[in-house]
Write a protein that holds these residues in place. Structure first.
Motif, PDB file in Angstrom:
ATOM      1  N   THR A   1     -16.383  19.312 -12.282  1.00  0.00           N
ATOM      2  CA  THR A   1     -17.424  19.816 -11.652  1.00  0.00           C
ATOM      3  C   THR A   1     -17.133  19.942 -10.003  1.00  0.00           C
ATOM      4  OG1 THR A   1     -18.276  17.411 -11.030  1.00  0.00           O
ATOM      5  CG2 THR A   1     -19.029  18.793 -13.066  1.00  0.00           C
TER       6      THR A   1
ATOM      7  N   GLY B   1     -15.291  34.001  -9.333  1.00  0.00           N
ATOM      8  CA  GLY B   1     -15.008  33.280 -10.460  1.00  0.00           C
ATOM      9  C   GLY B   1     -14.997  34.444 -11.815  1.00  0.00           C
TER      10      GLY B   1
ATOM     11  N   SER C   1     -23.159  33.045 -10.722  1.00  0.00           N
ATOM     12  CA  SER C   1     -22.046  32.115  -9.918  1.00  0.00           C
ATOM     13  C   SER C   1     -21.409  31.104 -10.906  1.00  0.00           C
ATOM     14  CB  SER C   1     -22.608  31.727  -8.672  1.00  0.00           C
ATOM     15  OG  SER C   1     -23.559  30.554  -9.100  1.00  0.00           O
ATOM     16  N   GLY C   2     -20.266  30.819 -10.750  1.00  0.00           N
ATOM     17  CA  GLY C   2     -19.421  30.019 -11.683  1.00  0.00           C
ATOM     18  C   GLY C   2     -19.080  30.778 -12.904  1.00  0.00           C
ATOM     19  N   ASP C   3     -17.985  30.356 -13.135  1.00  0.00           N
ATOM     20  CA  ASP C   3     -17.065  30.973 -14.250  1.00  0.00           C
ATOM     21  C   ASP C   3     -17.922  31.310 -15.590  1.00  0.00           C
ATOM     22  OD1 ASP C   3     -14.706  31.142 -12.523  1.00  0.00           O
ATOM     23  OD2 ASP C   3     -14.050  29.257 -13.395  1.00  0.00           O
TER      24      ASP C   3
ATOM     25  N   ASP D   1     -20.076  28.713 -20.006  1.00  0.00           N
ATOM     26  CA  ASP D   1     -20.731  29.173 -18.371  1.00  0.00           C
ATOM     27  C   ASP D   1     -20.675  27.982 -17.725  1.00  0.00           C
ATOM     28  OD1 ASP D   1     -22.019  32.127 -17.372  1.00  0.00           O
ATOM     29  OD2 ASP D   1     -22.607  30.223 -16.261  1.00  0.00           O
ATOM     30  N   GLN D   2     -20.490  28.086 -16.168  1.00  0.00           N
ATOM     31  CA  GLN D   2     -20.635  27.377 -15.390  1.00  0.00           C
ATOM     32  C   GLN D   2     -21.802  27.685 -14.086  1.00  0.00           C
ATOM     33  OE1 GLN D   2     -16.091  27.194 -15.063  1.00  0.00           O
ATOM     34  NE2 GLN D   2     -16.705  25.075 -14.692  1.00  0.00           N
ATOM     35  N   ARG D   3     -22.606  28.299 -14.512  1.00  0.00           N
ATOM     36  CA  ARG D   3     -23.642  28.366 -13.637  1.00  0.00           C
ATOM     37  C   ARG D   3     -24.518  27.437 -13.217  1.00  0.00           C
ATOM     38  NH1 ARG D   3     -26.441  33.282 -16.068  1.00  0.00           N
ATOM     39  NH2 ARG D   3     -24.658  33.689 -16.734  1.00  0.00           N
TER      40      ARG D   3
ATOM     41  N   GLY E   1     -23.083  24.534 -12.699  1.00  0.00           N
ATOM     42  CA  GLY E   1     -22.100  23.423 -12.214  1.00  0.00           C
ATOM     43  C   GLY E   1     -21.502  22.758 -13.252  1.00  0.00           C
ATOM     44  N   GLU E   2     -21.755  22.777 -14.474  1.00  0.00           N
ATOM     45  CA  GLU E   2     -21.151  22.325 -15.511  1.00  0.00           C
ATOM     46  C   GLU E   2     -20.725  23.138 -16.690  1.00  0.00           C
ATOM     47  OE1 GLU E   2     -23.974  19.100 -16.677  1.00  0.00           O
ATOM     48  OE2 GLU E   2     -22.494  17.703 -15.813  1.00  0.00           O
ATOM     49  N   HIS E   3     -19.668  22.701 -17.508  1.00  0.00           N
ATOM     50  CA  HIS E   3     -19.363  23.626 -18.602  1.00  0.00           C
ATOM     51  C   HIS E   3     -20.537  23.686 -19.843  1.00  0.00           C
ATOM     52  CE1 HIS E   3     -15.824  22.766 -16.613  1.00  0.00           C
ATOM     53  NE2 HIS E   3     -15.044  23.536 -17.388  1.00  0.00           N
TER      54      HIS E   3
END
Lengths: 277, 540
Positions: A254, B472, B497-499, B519-521, B523-525
């Motif tokens: 994170t 990303g 946002s995020g990968d 997806d990390q939108r 903040g986590e996987h």
């Protein structure tokens, strides 16, 4: 000291290798003795030594230090095939294994009995297969319940199967003794790096332990080939990438992961840690 | 001639008739047959009343002689037969004994009643000698001449799914499907029985578990929702999943036995595991990991990488439709300790008459080489050669493979080539390269990774991740011909946002394409689902 430790630990190892077959073997290791072994091993593993001893240390490390440092499992996100762990010293007990075994001590016998009676995961270990004996095709196919999956024309293909699974061993234990993200000597001193590893359970459905430990640092950086963790520089971890075993930079899952050149931070087997892949 | 002798003679003829109809009753000296049946009158002759032939009882069996006499006993003679041969190899030519009329039923059925016959087993509909043109004899809306509609099906049997169709993203754009299990990673996605089956793994409280979940065509969770595929199998991963017509098959790796081994299970259309449960396919020390799974139409085949010989090699296992292993583990590659190479990351697909598998061949100290080989479906020794699809000068990794009409298409991404793009090549079942490796994406100075493909007959749909926008990775899609020429632009699918990473695409209902991805939108996987819909079509 190193020789003595090796001999003692090897003796423990030999006993430990039998745990899968005779759980009482574990219970015979006195807790106090085990703790002493752990202490000695820790000292032997961490002491800097000259060249002549280093080779021995490497050998000792692979056999008895806090876990062989195999390529570490990466879980490259989303690849259908995944990326999994490699343990070059498979089934060879590390310090944690022995300590865990001692810690749970006599209860293992009861646990094994409970597993068996519960129809849980323990019976899934088919003693007739080659597990633990160096590989080879299975002599038969085991199911979760331990029954051979023989063709059964009378079987209803759509009969529900209620998976007993494994009993909940609880979340993995942790033994973090240094900062695995540190790529310099700040974590463990000059010439040493902090490495991350998993001590895998030696019993079916057992509990893992996540560890970080200090060891003499290797030189491998991002993408370098490796056989064990200590082929890599501090802050890196040796993983089975599915495209060769490589040193990859540890990264947090994170926040800013620090991965560059199009790499992404993918989970590895230690909760919260990732590798730039 | 006694009655007993006559009975014996008749019996002999009747028995022989089963294997040589033409010979029974024939007078040709060149034909070897049973004794001709004696007779007094024509009604004594076997087959009397059969209007497909004309019989007579003649003295000494001479067709030109008169009726039998005391000195010249009668024998049955076939004077003529109705010739029903229509010289069509795709018909069975039969004569109705009650009427003497010929009939010519087709050698293959028209089970769905749409007027088109199924091909002979082992043949492709419409091919010469196939005797059938219906590419799906279980679906009356599928046959030559049918109107091609946008439904993910080759309605008119021209070998092309949804001719000319485009695939656009539907609304809602994305749906989160994973619960509180971050980090999570996709394993597999397949559609069957009215729902998608998504298989993935993730961490709960520190342990990595593998989960399955049924999704509606729009991505909504179907009760009971996210379910552990294996209870407390700490360290499990994988999850390639296929639909086999009446069930899902899923393969994965987990360490319950003390080392990582490969397991297989069947899942009911409602997601429940089918007895006998988990079938352990490998049992070796070391690591049996990264399974790939294919359904041939009659069997499952699982391939994985396995280091039981010291270095990673590719092994495979056949299973029947019920999930029972057929034979033992088969080594598809020869890597072992001291061999100077390793073989990893196998992916398999079922072709017309072979299995194609692609893998990463890794000479020690050199970059990996994306390799391909077509192998017999029974996993016996391959006759087709191993084909190197990359030259080993760049870091080409993680091949994936699909079959489209007449060729395998293998795709991978290259971490060090310029551009660092998605690449693909096409190879036939004999190992001939039909389309050499070329870039599918155009990331510029950025990177494309994680290709997933779906075959459309004359086209291949790609979905992949790319970080060209500088925020990303985002998912993109592009359709190319089977010769790998672009048919569409690269279309961006995600915008958060995020990968957004690691898409796994699967055909859904009504022309949909479902996509499971990381997806990390938030903040986590986490795992998300989106889908493409078939936007346009037209018959050629």
């Amino acid at each position: 000291v190193g020789d003595t430790v090796d001999q003692v630990v090897e003796a423990v190892r030999m006993r430990r290798l039998h745990v899968l077959d005779v759980s009482t073997e574990v219970a015979e290791i006195p807790l106090a003795t085990q703790h002493q072994i752990d202490t000695n091993r820790r000292a032997a593993c961490e002491l800097p030594r000259g060249d002549g001893r280093e080779r021995r240390i490497v050998a000792a490390t692979r056999a008895s230090c806090p876990r062989p440092r195999p390529p570490f499992p990466a879980r490259l996100g989303g690849l259908p095939w995944g990326m999994r762990t490699r343990r070059t010293d498979d089934r060879r007990p590390g310090r944690k294994d022995a300590r865990l075994a001692a810690a749970i001590g006599l209860s293992l016998v009861a646990l094994a009995a409970a597993l068996a009676s519960a129809g849980g995961c323990a019976p899934s270990i088919d003693s007739t297969t080659s597990a633990g004996t160096g590989g080879g095709p299975p002599s038969k196919f085991a199911t979760s319940t331990g029954a051979a999956a023989e063709p059964d024309a009378s079987a209803d293909a759509f009969e529900d199967y209620h998976d007993p699974g494994c009993p909940d061993a609880g979340p993995p234990l942790t033994d973090f003794q240094c900062d695995a993200y540190a790529s310099d000597s700040s974590a463990c001193g000059p010439g040493f790096g902090c490495y991350i590893a998993v001590d895998y359970p030696m019993t079916p459905c057992g509990q893992e332990t996540y560890v970080t430990f200090c060891a003499r640092a290797g030189h491998g950086r991002q993408g370098a080939s490796c056989v064990s963790a200590q082929d890599c520089a501090g802050g890196f971890v040796c993983v089975v990438t599915g495209s060769g075993n490589q040193c990859v930079r540890l990264c947090p899952l994170t926040g800013a992961d620090g991965c560059t050149d199009g790499l992404v931070c993918d989970p590895i087997d230690v909760q919260g840690f990732g590798g730039c892949l | 001639v006694t009655l007993a002798a006559r009975a014996l003679a008749l019996a002999s003829c009747a028995a022989f008739t089963a294997v040589a109809v033409a010979a029974c009753g024939s007078r040709s000296e060149l034909e070897i047959g049973p004794a001709l049946p004696p007779c007094s009158v024509v009604s004594d002759c076997p087959g009397f009343g059969d209007r497909c032939q004309t019989l007579a009882c003649k003295a000494n069996g001479d067709a030109n002689a008169g009726p039998p006499t005391l000195d010249a006993p009668g024998e049955c003679v076939v004077l003529s037969k109705v010739d029903c041969d229509d010289h069509d190899p795709c018909t069975n030519d039969v004569c109705d004994p009650s009427t003497g009329a010929c009939a010519h039923p087709h050698v293959t059925p028209d089970a769905d009643g749409d007027g088109s016959y199924a091909p002979l087993p082992g043949h492709v509909a419409g091919d010469p000698g196939s005797c059938g043109t219906d590419c799906d004899d279980a679906n009356a809306s599928v046959h030559p001449g049918a109107i091609e509609v946008c439904d993910g099906v080759d309605n008119d049997c021209n070998g092309v799914v949804d001719d000319g169709a485009l695939f656009v993203q539907s609304d809602p754009a994305v749906v989160r499907i994973s619960g509180d299990i971050a980090p999570a990673s996709p394993g597999g996605l397949a559609f069957g029985g009215g729902n998608y089956a998504a298989v993935y793994w993730g961490s709960t409280g520190g342990d990595f578990q593998i989960f399955s979940q049924l999704l509606t065509p729009s991505g909504a969770s179907v009760p009971p929702g996210e379910t552990p595929l294996v209870l407390n199998a700490n360290g499990a991963s994988g999850g390639p999943v296929v639909w086999a017509g009446d069930r899902f098959g899923v393969a994965w790796s987990d360490p319950r036995s003390g080392s990582y081994d490969i397991f297989f299970a069947g899942l009911q259309p409602n997601g429940a595991k089918i007895a006998p449960g988990d079938v352990q396919l490998s049992a070796a020390s070391g690591y049996s990991v990264n399974p790939s799974l294919a359904w041939t139409g009659t069997e499952f085949v699982v391939a994985w990488q396995d280091d039981r010989s010291g270095a990673f090699a590719v092994l495979a296992q056949r299973l029947d439709g019920a999930g029972t292993p057929i034979g033992g583990n088969v080594a598809l590659t020869g890597a072992s300790t001291g061999s100077g190479f390793a073989d990893e990351s196998p992916e398999i697909a079922s072709g017309l008459s072979t299995l194609g598998f692609a893998w990463s061949h890794e000479p020690t100290g050199a970059p990996p080489i994306v390799s391909f080989q077509a192998i017999p479906r029974d996993l016996t020794a391959a006759t087709a050669p191993v084909v190197a699809l990359t030259d080993g000068t760049t870091h080409a990794v993680y091949p994936t493979i699909t079959w489209s009409t007449d060729r395998y298409v293998v795709a991978w991404y290259d971490e060090t080539a310029q551009p660092a793009a998605i690449y693909a090549a096409a190879v036939d079942e004999q190992g001939h390269i039909l389309a050499p490796a070329r870039a599918i994406s155009s990331p510029g100075n950025a990177h494309s990774r994680f290709p997933s493909m779906l075959p459309l007959g004359d086209r291949v749909l790609f979905v992949y991740a790319d970080d060209r926008v500088g925020d990303g990775y985002e998912l993109y899609t592009r359709t190319v011909t089977t010769d790998l020429d672009p048919l569409t632009d690269e279309v961006r699918l995600t915008h958060a946002s995020g990968d957004s990473l690691s898409p796994v695409a699967a055909f859904g209902p009504n022309g949909d394409v479902g996509i499971l991805f990381l997806d990390q939108r938030n903040g986590e996987h986490d795992l998300y689902f989106t889908r493409l819909t078939c936007a346009a079509s037209g018959s050629p």
